[in-house]
Design a protein around this motif. Structure first.
Motif, short mmCIF file in Angstrom:
data_model
loop_
_atom_site.label_atom_id
_atom_site.label_comp_id
_atom_site.label_asym_id
_atom_site.label_seq_id
_atom_site.Cartn_x
_atom_site.Cartn_y
_atom_site.Cartn_z
N VAL A 72 0.86 -1.18 0.00
CA VAL A 72 0.00 0.00 0.00
C VAL A 72 0.90 1.23 0.00
O VAL A 72 1.77 1.37 0.86
N SER A 73 0.68 2.13 -0.95
CA SER A 73 1.52 3.32 -1.07
C SER A 73 0.70 4.57 -0.76
O SER A 73 -0.53 4.54 -0.71
N GLN A 74 1.41 5.68 -0.59
CA GLN A 74 0.87 7.00 -0.29
C GLN A 74 0.41 7.08 1.17
O GLN A 74 -0.37 6.26 1.64
N THR A 75 0.87 8.12 1.87
CA THR A 75 0.64 8.24 3.30
C THR A 75 -0.83 8.13 3.68
O THR A 75 -1.20 7.35 4.56
N SER A 76 -1.67 8.92 3.04
CA SER A 76 -3.09 8.92 3.40
C SER A 76 -3.73 7.57 3.12
O SER A 76 -4.58 7.10 3.88
N ASN A 77 -3.33 6.95 2.02
CA ASN A 77 -3.86 5.64 1.66
C ASN A 77 -3.42 4.58 2.66
O ASN A 77 -4.21 3.70 3.04
N ILE A 78 -2.17 4.66 3.10
CA ILE A 78 -1.67 3.72 4.10
C ILE A 78 -2.47 3.85 5.40
O ILE A 78 -2.88 2.85 6.00
N LEU A 79 -2.71 5.07 5.81
CA LEU A 79 -3.44 5.28 7.07
C LEU A 79 -4.91 4.88 6.92
O LEU A 79 -5.52 4.39 7.88
N PHE A 80 -5.46 5.08 5.75
CA PHE A 80 -6.84 4.63 5.50
C PHE A 80 -6.92 3.11 5.62
O PHE A 80 -7.91 2.56 6.13
N TYR A 81 -5.87 2.43 5.18
CA TYR A 81 -5.80 0.97 5.28
C TYR A 81 -5.55 0.52 6.72
O TYR A 81 -6.20 -0.39 7.23
N LEU A 82 -4.61 1.17 7.38
CA LEU A 82 -4.23 0.75 8.73
C LEU A 82 -5.26 1.12 9.79
O LEU A 82 -5.40 0.42 10.80
N GLY A 83 -5.95 2.24 9.58
CA GLY A 83 -6.84 2.76 10.61
C GLY A 83 -7.74 1.72 11.25
O GLY A 83 -7.71 1.52 12.47
N PRO A 84 -8.57 1.01 10.48
CA PRO A 84 -9.45 0.01 11.08
C PRO A 84 -8.68 -1.15 11.71
O PRO A 84 -9.12 -1.72 12.71
N ARG A 85 -7.55 -1.50 11.15
CA ARG A 85 -6.77 -2.64 11.65
C ARG A 85 -6.05 -2.31 12.96
O ARG A 85 -5.77 -3.21 13.75
N LEU A 86 -5.78 -1.04 13.18
CA LEU A 86 -5.09 -0.62 14.40
C LEU A 86 -6.05 0.01 15.41
O LEU A 86 -5.60 0.55 16.43
N ASN A 87 -7.34 -0.05 15.12
CA ASN A 87 -8.34 0.58 15.98
C ASN A 87 -8.09 2.09 16.09
O ASN A 87 -8.26 2.69 17.14
N LEU A 88 -7.72 2.69 14.96
CA LEU A 88 -7.46 4.12 14.91
C LEU A 88 -8.30 4.80 13.82
O LEU A 88 -7.90 5.83 13.27
N ALA A 89 -9.44 4.21 13.52
CA ALA A 89 -10.37 4.79 12.55
C ALA A 89 -11.75 4.88 13.20
O ALA A 89 -12.06 4.13 14.13
N PRO A 90 -12.58 5.80 12.73
CA PRO A 90 -13.94 5.87 13.28
C PRO A 90 -14.66 4.55 13.10
O PRO A 90 -14.49 3.86 12.08
N SER A 91 -15.48 4.19 14.06
CA SER A 91 -16.26 2.96 13.95
C SER A 91 -17.39 3.09 12.94
O SER A 91 -17.83 2.10 12.36
N VAL A 92 -17.86 4.31 12.72
CA VAL A 92 -18.91 4.57 11.74
C VAL A 92 -18.26 4.67 10.36
O VAL A 92 -17.36 5.50 10.14
N GLU A 93 -18.71 3.84 9.44
CA GLU A 93 -18.04 3.76 8.14
C GLU A 93 -18.02 5.10 7.41
O GLU A 93 -17.00 5.47 6.81
N SER A 94 -19.12 5.83 7.45
CA SER A 94 -19.17 7.10 6.72
C SER A 94 -18.12 8.08 7.23
O SER A 94 -17.56 8.87 6.45
N LEU A 95 -17.82 8.02 8.52
CA LEU A 95 -16.82 8.92 9.09
C LEU A 95 -15.40 8.54 8.68
O LEU A 95 -14.48 9.35 8.80
N ARG A 96 -15.22 7.33 8.20
CA ARG A 96 -13.89 6.94 7.73
C ARG A 96 -13.50 7.73 6.48
O ARG A 96 -12.33 8.02 6.27
N TYR A 97 -14.49 8.09 5.69
CA TYR A 97 -14.21 8.92 4.52
C TYR A 97 -13.95 10.36 4.93
O TYR A 97 -13.16 11.06 4.29
N VAL A 98 -14.62 10.80 5.99
CA VAL A 98 -14.33 12.13 6.54
C VAL A 98 -12.89 12.18 7.04
O VAL A 98 -12.15 13.13 6.76
N ALA A 99 -12.48 11.14 7.76
CA ALA A 99 -11.11 11.06 8.27
C ALA A 99 -10.11 11.07 7.11
O ALA A 99 -9.08 11.77 7.18
#
Length: 245
Positions: A72-99
């Motif tokens: 996975v490349s690009q900083t924002s893309n990496i964090l979008f990928y890691l967020g749910p796996r590291l419990n560092l993303a919103p639990s509400v799916e729609s808010l993940r796009y806001v993040a």
């Protein structure tokens, strides 16, 4: 499985936004270019991946992250990928796009910060473009920092879940990235950022709260945290800094 993070050895840069997420989560990861494994070849191993003929979608540039067979490349893309796996993303799916949108906006500001010292060409030395850099840095301090930070302060203030986090009611990678952005700006432009807390009190409080998190604090005190330096994205050149009120 251990994550493999690829970024230039000796530089915080854009890789630091990914490191902070991995460190806060206590994730198992290695930095390939730093030779964290005996069988790794340091920076050469990273270049090999970028130049690979067998990898169907090779990354253009670091940072990139390897998770098993996936790259996975690009900083924002990496964090979008890691967020749910590291419990560092919103639990509400729609808010993940806001993040993700906020993270991309942070990335925009990081690019503008870089361009204060390299406004003409990345392939030229800073010393070859100092006059243009002074013009660009002055505009960045006078106009771009306030415009971005007023926006981020407003987002934090208007968060329906409270003004403790950028998105939702729990810590996300966006909070960690906002900490890094503010911290790096304090390094690069200490005079311009002297009154940051007066102008943006909620962002300053967020920065200080992240700073006190046990895993983050331990990381910042460790030798894994690379120091800021003048070969990186955020650089401190006193002649580019100025006092603001």
């Amino acid at each position: 499985m251990t994550y493999r993070l690829y970024y230039w050895d000796g530089l915080q840069g854009r890789g630091e936004f990914v490191r902070l997420a991995l460190e806060e989560a206590g994730a198992d990861y290695i930095e390939v270019a730093r030779g964290d494994e005996q069988d790794d070849l340091g920076t050469g191993a990273m270049i090999d991946v970028m130049n690979s003929k067998s990898e169907p979608y090779p990354p253009y540039a670091p940072p990139f992250l390897q998770d098993g067979d996936l790259i996975v490349s690009q900083t924002s893309n990496i964090l979008f990928y890691l967020g749910p796996r590291l419990n560092l993303a919103p639990s509400v799916e729609s808010l993940r796009y806001v993040a993700n949108g906020l993270q991309l906006t942070i990335a925009d500001m990081v690019t503008e910060a870089h361009d204060t010292h390299h406004p003409l060409a990345s392939g030229m030395y800073y010393e070859e473009q100092k006059d243009a850099a002074k013009v660009r840095a002055t505009d960045f301090i006078d106009h771009r920092i306030p415009k971005f930070m007023r926006y981020f302060e407003r987002v934090l203030k208007q968060n329906p879940a409270g003004d403790t986090h950028m998105v939702g009611d729990t810590l996300t990678y966006v909070d960690l990235s906002m900490f890094q952005l503010i911290d790096a700006l304090h390094y690069a432009f200490p005079r311009a950022m002297k009154h940051f807390g007066e102008h943006y009190p909620k962002l300053a409080a967020l920065h200080d709260a992240v700073l006190k998190r046990p895993n983050v604090a331990a990381y910042l005190e460790s030798d894994r945290r690379l120091p800021y330096n003048e070969t990186c994205v955020f650089r401190h050149y006193p002649e580019l800094d100025k006092d603001v009120r």
